[in-house]
Design a protein around this motif. Structure first.
Motif, PDB file in Angstrom:
ATOM      1  N   GLU A   1       0.827  -1.203   0.000  1.00  0.00           N
ATOM      2  CA  GLU A   1       0.000   0.000   0.000  1.00  0.00           C
ATOM      3  C   GLU A   1       0.865   1.259   0.000  1.00  0.00           C
ATOM      4  O   GLU A   1       0.398   2.331  -0.365  1.00  0.00           O
ATOM      5  CB  GLU A   1      -0.924   0.006   1.221  1.00  0.00           C
ATOM      6  N   ASP A   2       2.124   1.114   0.403  1.00  0.00           N
ATOM      7  CA  ASP A   2       3.014   2.283   0.455  1.00  0.00           C
ATOM      8  C   ASP A   2       3.588   2.657  -0.901  1.00  0.00           C
ATOM      9  O   ASP A   2       4.273   3.665  -1.016  1.00  0.00           O
ATOM     10  CB  ASP A   2       4.234   1.984   1.356  1.00  0.00           C
ATOM     11  N   ARG A   3       3.378   1.798  -1.867  1.00  0.00           N
ATOM     12  CA  ARG A   3       4.152   1.979  -3.095  1.00  0.00           C
ATOM     13  C   ARG A   3       3.926   3.355  -3.706  1.00  0.00           C
ATOM     14  O   ARG A   3       4.766   3.878  -4.427  1.00  0.00           O
ATOM     15  CB  ARG A   3       3.817   0.889  -4.103  1.00  0.00           C
ATOM     16  N   GLY A   4       2.733   3.949  -3.424  1.00  0.00           N
ATOM     17  CA  GLY A   4       2.430   5.264  -3.967  1.00  0.00           C
ATOM     18  C   GLY A   4       3.411   6.310  -3.493  1.00  0.00           C
ATOM     19  O   GLY A   4       3.651   7.291  -4.191  1.00  0.00           O
ATOM     20  N   SER A   5       4.001   6.091  -2.349  1.00  0.00           N
ATOM     21  CA  SER A   5       4.932   7.101  -1.862  1.00  0.00           C
ATOM     22  C   SER A   5       6.385   6.693  -2.103  1.00  0.00           C
ATOM     23  O   SER A   5       7.028   7.218  -3.008  1.00  0.00           O
ATOM     24  CB  SER A   5       4.682   7.354  -0.373  1.00  0.00           C
ATOM     25  N   HIS A   6       6.853   5.718  -1.360  1.00  0.00           N
ATOM     26  CA  HIS A   6       8.287   5.442  -1.395  1.00  0.00           C
ATOM     27  C   HIS A   6       8.750   4.773  -2.688  1.00  0.00           C
ATOM     28  O   HIS A   6       9.680   5.235  -3.343  1.00  0.00           O
ATOM     29  CB  HIS A   6       8.660   4.580  -0.193  1.00  0.00           C
ATOM     30  N   LEU A   7       8.111   3.669  -3.030  1.00  0.00           N
ATOM     31  CA  LEU A   7       8.551   2.968  -4.233  1.00  0.00           C
ATOM     32  C   LEU A   7       8.293   3.812  -5.484  1.00  0.00           C
ATOM     33  O   LEU A   7       9.143   3.907  -6.371  1.00  0.00           O
ATOM     34  CB  LEU A   7       7.836   1.613  -4.340  1.00  0.00           C
ATOM     35  N   ALA A   8       7.115   4.406  -5.536  1.00  0.00           N
ATOM     36  CA  ALA A   8       6.792   5.207  -6.727  1.00  0.00           C
ATOM     37  C   ALA A   8       7.757   6.374  -6.878  1.00  0.00           C
ATOM     38  O   ALA A   8       8.140   6.732  -7.997  1.00  0.00           O
ATOM     39  CB  ALA A   8       5.352   5.707  -6.642  1.00  0.00           C
TER      40      ALA A   8
END
Lengths: 494, 438
Positions: free
Chosen positions: A160-167
């Motif tokens: 669910e975090d991918r929108g911030s850190h991974l993206a």
């Protein structure tokens, strides 16, 4: 560290020298070194992509990925919990050789061990990792070689975090260089279901109920806390809620710590669960909750592939999906993972999407996590060190070699009238059979079991070990190595 | 891989590296991809003047048992062998082991790495931790340099499957001192006279089943004193008097009944001087006779030998060579780290408490970290006025003890704060040395 690095250099230059001698026939241009995406889905059983009767696969997106990839369906893990499995995945070494193993806890990877990230970084790769922390945290030494490592005990990556850190990383990564991206997620891990925020967190009454339960529980614990189940606590209820209710687990995150709670639950399972008349309904409840968690993970997995799409064109990107270990949902009276080496725990999903680099399809033959490092190195034109335990999967995928029996190890605390002890389990498995030796330091003796996985996949009917010759030379040799390993435990136990 | 094949490989590396460079130029083509960069290979694995090395480990002998002036233990006896060593070699009076029991300490002695970096940690009760093959040992280093390597151990946790055997072409385990000595003697005499050799001889101050009764202890110390003299004579007889470095040490101390820590359940559970301060004497070329009051660690043995032999290895080493100390007898040395692990008797959680100390010749910082609740306590001991470590002082700001000490303490605190193993990259310019190679 031993001077084993000499060998890759020799091999690399020997390859070059043969071109020079040829003179008029320069070597064909090398394929560009691919980007490497390694996705580790923690605690996903191998059957998560299978339909069961009328019930469709719990992870349809992952099933689609596997059917479009090279799927090593006989892959198994070198242990049954995260720390040793992920360390093998990232080093190409067995737990015995990377040292990250133990019973429900493990020391950090030492700096003398070379990781895949270090090797790729040295070869010019950008390296990044986004992990769920815990056993895959920087604190565990797994950040060695990564330019970017997101995943500590306090900051953990979730899908669910991918929108911030991974993206953010995807947007800003240097595209002039190939990259190695490692992603690890605990979405399927217990407590089954959404953990951040925990399911039910907005139900005030439910929050109050679990808080009251936790306070009552704490008040009954000995000081300092021991592993004994407090009097009056229903072990079956504790097991069920501990494994399947994120909100319930949240209530215990402070004190006593998770480790103590996990041991209390384990002691209940060890002593009582097998004969608890409520076991069928408990297992049904846990299976449903685990499946629910897999569904959430599958949705996240599909979105993850979408997130990576801009920087991961199939022609230049190898995507490897690995589930570090499975999960027992009541099989052998055990719920969870670690401590045992049954197939529900050690069989894993290992699939590679690498068009033009490896044939697509289902590949039979034993394989394991340690094989990923030499496989990646081969794709990247880096000779694998001679003394890692893994062997490249490319030859297996093309039929140039058969599978190799896979050795796995575990440790299990046993509570008994003659005192507690940590049993040492070593197994060897191929696609047809499994041999398990269990060493008990109290007696100095090892018991042996043999299972025919073709007719007894549930491992409920051990066969007499006897003469193993008909089971194949490779298997017999692997059993001999297991027995030698068990012999070494006898020295350790003195 | 035997010694000769390894050294051949190294020579081939150099040759092929040159060829490789030549070929790239000859083809004239530019590789569109950056060439894979392989890790740095060792460049010099053969010592110019190979001297033999004999290490005698009298495991469990406390420093204050062999040095009468510091004696707090009545078992101290004349020990003529040690008195002779004092006259002949460098007697380190502030040497400490990296742990208070044999497995992690010997692993550190052989690798130059602290317990959390050589994969041998935990208390005696936590079960085995094997040193993994990726750790390069002194024996491997010397074997690669053309040495014959032999270990003769009393067994126990120093066994052939412990990982400590790495690099030894001969490994013998037997609890009987006389039998072990005879085997070592035969091994030494069977080698060609010009063959450099590394002999590791291990003996227990408290053999299996023995008691630490004061009278028996004194008798045992006498036996060990005779034993190391026999080994010295053997070394002198087999390759000449001036050839070998002869090292006598103990890999840890012990808890004896008259110590404050006697109430603990085992001697391996702490980092009190009784447990970690050890005798260390080196006789041989480069080591002037006399007392060296510098703070040193057994982790320093590997880099010291490596430096003395001129070996240029590219490995991770946490110890530091004594070369600067040997030229400056009044040097303070540097703070030494030691570790211990305690297990709560009521829990199945091993390594319940982690204890780390930072010690100089004047001061010791000791921190005890509780894995159950994540808290830790800190103490400072003034070793000059309080050698028994009975009066703990609050640690607080430790910069008053010097920059090196403060950096080492900060390393420990940081590892506790973050729940991390002690790692050499934790403190900028910090305690450990990270050498090239990785």
């Amino acid at each position: 560290m031993r001077p084993r690095q000499a060998i890759p250099i020799v091999l690399a230059f020997l390859g070059a020298a043969s071109c020079a001698e040829d003179g008029s026939a320069p070597a064909p241009p090398k394929a560009p070194r691919p980007n490497i995406v390694l996705i580790c889905l923690d605690t996903v059983r191998a059957d998560a992509i299978d339909a069961h009767g009328d019930e469709p696969a719990a992870m349809p997106a992952l099933a689609r990925f596997c059917s479009s990839a090279t799927h090593f369906i006989d892959a198994s893990a070198p242990a049954s919990w995260t720390a040793p499995c992920v360390a093998s995945l990232l080093t190409g070494l067995s737990p015995e050789h990377h040292g990250v193993h133990g019973e429900a806890q493990a020391p950090a990877l030492v700096q003398s061990v070379m990781t895949l990230a270090e090797r790729l970084k040295a070869a010019g790769y950008t390296t990044a990792a986004f992990t769920g922390g815990g056993w895959v945290s920087a604190e565990m030494g797994l950040n060695q070689g990564f330019d970017t490592y997101y995943g500590t005990t306090s900051e953990a990556f979730t899908l669910e975090d991918r929108g911030s850190h991974l993206a953010d990383w995807v947007r800003t990564c240097d595209r002039s260089k190939p990259y190695f991206l490692f992603i690890h997620t605990y979405e399927a891990h217990d407590p089954y279901g959404r953990k951040r925020p925990p399911e039910g967190y907005d139900d005030k009454a439910a929050v109050e109920r679990v808080r009251t339960y936790a306070e009552n529980f704490r008040s009954q614990l000995a000081t300092p806390p021991t592993d004994e189940m407090p009097a009056g606590v229903d072990g079956a209820e504790l097991l069920t809620r501990w494994r399947s209710e994120p909100l319930f687990r949240e209530a215990f995150l402070a004190r006593p710590g998770v480790a103590t709670m996990d041991r209390i639950v384990f002691r209940y399972m060890n002593a009582t669960f097998a004969t608890d008349p409520r076991r069928p309904e408990i297992e049904a409840r846990l299976r449903a909750r685990y499946r629910h968690g897999l569904g959430l993970l599958d949705t996240g997995f599909a979105k993850l592939l979408e997130t990576l799409a801009p920087i991961a064109p199939p022609a230049s990107t190898v995507v490897i999906v690995d589930t570090d270990h499975g999960e027992s949902l009541g099989e052998h009276a055990f719920v969870g993972h670690g401590r045992w080496l049954t197939d529900v725990l050690t069989r894993v999903i290992l699939a590679v999407r690498a068009p033009d680099r490896v044939p697509k399809g289902v590949i039979r033959g034993s394989a394991t996590h340690a094989d990923v490092v030499p496989t990646v190195l081969e794709w990247c034109g880096i000779a694998a060190p001679a003394d890692i335990d893994g062997v490249s999967l490319l030859a297996l995928a093309t039929g140039a070699r058969p599978g190799r029996p896979v050795v796995a190890e575990e440790n299990r605390r046993e509570f008994g009238a003659t005192g507690d002890a940590t049993l040492r389990l070593v197994a060897v498995r191929d696609e047809r059979q499994k041999f398990i030796a269990t060493y008990d330091p109290r007696t100095g003796l090892a018991s042996e079991q043999l299972f025919d996985l073709v007719v007894d996949g549930a491992e409920e009917h051990p066969l007499p070990v006897g003469d193993l010759t008909p089971r194949g030379v490779a298997f017999v040799e692997a059993v001999a190595r297991v027995r030698a390993r068990v012999e070494s435990f006898k020295s350790e136990g003195r | 891989m035997n010694a000769s094949s390894t050294s051949r490989t190294s020579r081939v590396v150099v040759l092929v590296t040159i060829l490789g460079v030549g070929w790239t130029g000859g083809c004239g083509g530019k590789d569109p991809e950056p060439a894979p960069v392989a890790p740095v290979a060792p460049t010099n694995v053969r010592p110019k003047t190979p001297r033999s090395l004999v290490v005698v480990d009298l495991s469990g002998v406390r420093y204050d048992e062999v040095v009468p002036a510091a004696g707090t233990v009545p078992a101290v006896s004349k020990l003529p062998g040690f008195r002779a060593l004092e006259r002949q070699g460098a007697f380190f009076t502030q040497a400490v082991a990296s742990a208070g029991w044999d497995a992690p300490s010997i692993a550190g002695l052989f690798s130059g790495l602290s317990p959390e970096q050589c994969t041998v940690q935990g208390s005696v009760h936590d079960g085995p931790r094997t040193m993994i093959p990726a750790i390069e040992t002194l024996a491997e280093m010397l074997k690669d340099g053309g040495y014959a390597t032999g270990a003769f151990t009393a067994g126990g946790r120093v066994h052939r499957h412990s990982g400590l055997q790495q690099g030894f072409t001969t490994w013998e385990e037997t609890p009987d001192d006389a039998v072990r000595l005879e085997k070592a003697s035969r091994w030494m005499r069977a080698l060609a006279n010009d063959a450099p050799r590394f002999l590791f001889f291990h003996a227990l101050a408290t053999p299996e089943g023995a008691s630490n009764d004061a009278t028996k202890r004194a008798a045992r110390l006498q036996e060990l004193d005779t034993l190391h003299q026999s080994l010295r004579a053997l070394a002198d007889a087999t390759r000449g008097k001036d050839d070998a470095w002869f090292v006598v040490l103990s890999d840890h101390g012990d808890v004896l009944s008259n110590d404050r820590e006697g109430g603990l359940d085992a001697g391996d559970t702490g980092t009190l001087d009784a447990q970690i301060r050890v005798p260390l004497v080196v006789v041989g070329p480069g080591f002037k006779s006399g007392a060296f009051d510098a703070s040193v660690s057994l982790l320093d043995v590997v880099p010291t030998i490596r430096d003395l032999l001129g070996l240029d290895r590219k490995t991770l080493i946490e110890g530091r060579a004594w070369t600067p100390i040997l030229g400056a007898p009044t040097s303070p040395g540097r703070p030494a780290l030691s570790m211990a692990w305690r297990r709560a008797k009521t829990s199945t959680n091993p390594m319940r408490q982690r204890v780390v100390s930072v010690r100089t010749r004047e001061t010791k910082f000791t921190a005890e970290f509780d894995l159950g609740n994540g808290n830790w306590t800190e103490s400072i001991f003034d070793l000059r006025s309080d050698p028994g470590e009975a009066n703990a002082l609050p640690a607080g700001d430790v910069t008053r003890f010097g920059d090196d000490f403060a950096r080492a303490v900060e390393l420990v605190r940081k590892s506790f704060r973050e729940g991390k193993a002690l790692r050499n990259d934790d403190v900028a310019g910090g305690y450990f040395i990270r050498e090239a190679g990785k």
